[in-house]
Enzyme design. Structure first.
Site, PDB file in Angstrom:
ATOM      1  N   LYS A 121       0.704  -1.278   0.052  1.00  0.00           N
ATOM      2  CA  LYS A 121      -0.104   0.192  -0.192  1.00  0.00           C
ATOM      3  C   LYS A 121       0.723   1.201  -0.017  1.00  0.00           C
ATOM      4  CE  LYS A 121      -4.629  -1.593   2.014  1.00  0.00           C
ATOM      5  NZ  LYS A 121      -5.538  -1.030   2.953  1.00  0.00           N
ATOM      6  N   LYS A 204      -5.236 -10.619  -6.306  1.00  0.00           N
ATOM      7  CA  LYS A 204      -6.245 -11.104  -5.507  1.00  0.00           C
ATOM      8  C   LYS A 204      -7.367 -10.160  -6.023  1.00  0.00           C
ATOM      9  CE  LYS A 204      -6.314  -8.391  -1.471  1.00  0.00           C
ATOM     10  NZ  LYS A 204      -6.736  -8.119  -0.197  1.00  0.00           N
ATOM     11  N   LYS A 207     -11.212  -4.471  -4.015  1.00  0.00           N
ATOM     12  CA  LYS A 207     -12.311  -3.594  -4.234  1.00  0.00           C
ATOM     13  C   LYS A 207     -11.069  -2.172  -4.781  1.00  0.00           C
ATOM     14  CE  LYS A 207     -12.342  -3.020   0.877  1.00  0.00           C
ATOM     15  NZ  LYS A 207     -13.040  -3.504   1.915  1.00  0.00           N
TER      16      LYS A 207
END
Ligand code: AMP
Ligand code: TRP
Length: 344
Positions: A121, A204, A207
């Site tokens: 991230k 994966k 969202k």
């Protein structure tokens, strides 16, 4: 000091989902569906919309409000029953943030830098990530341990964070010579603990993926779901009779796992019926199973979303009940650490 064992703690399940975007089929199969299944008389179930985690990356305030309610609606639409479980949003129970600070003094900086989710991230410019993004796992440990939770159902991607939670509990117990926190068990079970992107079998389903075609959203209608499955990346080979035959075919493996999870079957049972057939036959069958499983959830979500005041009332009641468990455990933690209490 006796060795900490979980048998000294009453069985309690805790899990959380971030309201940082619309929820996906990955969240449903890896988490929500299992949250609902774990309800019952074996353990108390505590489920949380973790809004304090969401703000570790920028969130537009208005959008965050509606996504928090939407996540709560998704829990309920997936079968989490506020009469059987405690359902609330994290920022309403201040014990989470307080406990996270206490854990910031237990966890080591090196532990945080090793977290793959932080590396992913924060990206290349990690100096510019929020301090909260680095400390995120201490807040997650706080979520869990403020309830002395003994088990945590999550998808595969959260395994490393749960190991860190166990490390924090063990170090706290050791440093203060107590058996105050359980060594929480991860519950990473089933065939859908890692649902992959429909466009790339090595990533994966998420969202936050820029491509909407890569995922099925819990708000997608039947046509959209069917179309995304039809366009999902696959290969040209026929399906084998068993999962062993799909070792080097990640996209095919993913679709078979999704089918199995939705239909409550094993992947081998699914392949037993489709052996020798290609995706021309498999995809329409998967689309049908997916639409049948998801349509009632999508419908219930929009029913809940039509009455935001009712969602808020459920979350408020959940927060009261959560606070009643969390507060005494937090108070005891402070006492163990030698923090002087002058107010009752
Ligand atoms: P998040 O959306 O990151 O807050 O994740 C909430 C829960 O959904 C966690 O338990 C995750 O492990 C799970 N989850 C998220 N994405 C997936 C996926 N693609 N497959 C399986 N589980 C997932
Ligand atoms: N970090 C989790 C995720 O991104 C969300 C989360 C926060 C969580 N606190 C938790 C999951 C406590 C389980 C238990 O998926």
């Amino acid at each position: 000091m006796s060795e900490p064992t979980n048998s000294t703690f009453r069985p309690r399940i805790f899990s959380g989902i971030q309201p940082s975007g619309g929820l996906t089929l990955g969240n449903y199969l890896g988490a929500l569906k299992r949250f609902a299944a774990l309800q019952g008389d074996q353990a108390e179930t505590v489920y949380c919309v973790v809004d304090l985690h969401a703000i570790t990356v920028w969130q537009d305030p208005q959008v965050l409000l509606s996504r928090t309610r939407e996540a709560a609606a998704a829990f309920m639409a997936s079968g989490v029953d506020p009469a059987q479980s405690i359902l609330f949003n994290q920022s309403q129970v201040s014990a989470h943030a307080e406990m996270a600070w206490l854990f910031n003094t237990v966890a080591r900086v090196g532990w945080m830098y090793r977290m793959t989710q932080f590396k992913d991230k924060a990206g290349k410019n990690s100096e510019n990530a929020s301090l909260g993004l680095l400390a995120y796992p201490a807040l997650m440990a706080a979520d869990i341990l403020t309830y002395q939770a003994t088990a945590v159902p999550v998808g595969e991607d959260q395994k490393q964070h749960l190991e860190l939670t166990r490390d924090i509990a063990a170090k706290f117990n050791h440093d203060y010579g107590v058996n105050h926190f359980p060594i929480t068990e991860p519950l990473i079970e089933g065939v859908a603990t890692r649902v992959m992107s429909l466009r790339d079998g090595s990533k994966k389903m998420s969202k936050s993926d820029p491509s909407d075609a890569s995922r099925i959203n819990l708000t997608d209608d039947a046509d959209t779901i069917a179309q995304k499955i039809r366009k999902a990346r696959t290969d040209a080979d026929p399906l084998p009779g068993q999962m062993d035959g799909l070792k080097d075919r990640p996209e095919a493996r993913n679709l078979v796992n999704i089918y199995a999870a939705l239909a409550d079957e094993t992947p081998d049972q699914v392949l037993g019926r489709f052996e020798g057939q290609g995706f021309g036959a498999f995809k329409p069958a998967l689309a049908e199973v997916a639409v049948e499983a998801m349509a009632p959830i999508t419908r219930k979500m929009s029913e809940y979303m039509a009455d935001p005041a009712q969602i808020d009332a459920v979350l408020a009641d959940g927060a009261e009940r959560a606070d009643a468990i969390a507060r005494p455990i937090l108070d005891r933690t402070k006492e163990i650490m030698g923090l002087l209490r002058t107010r009752r």
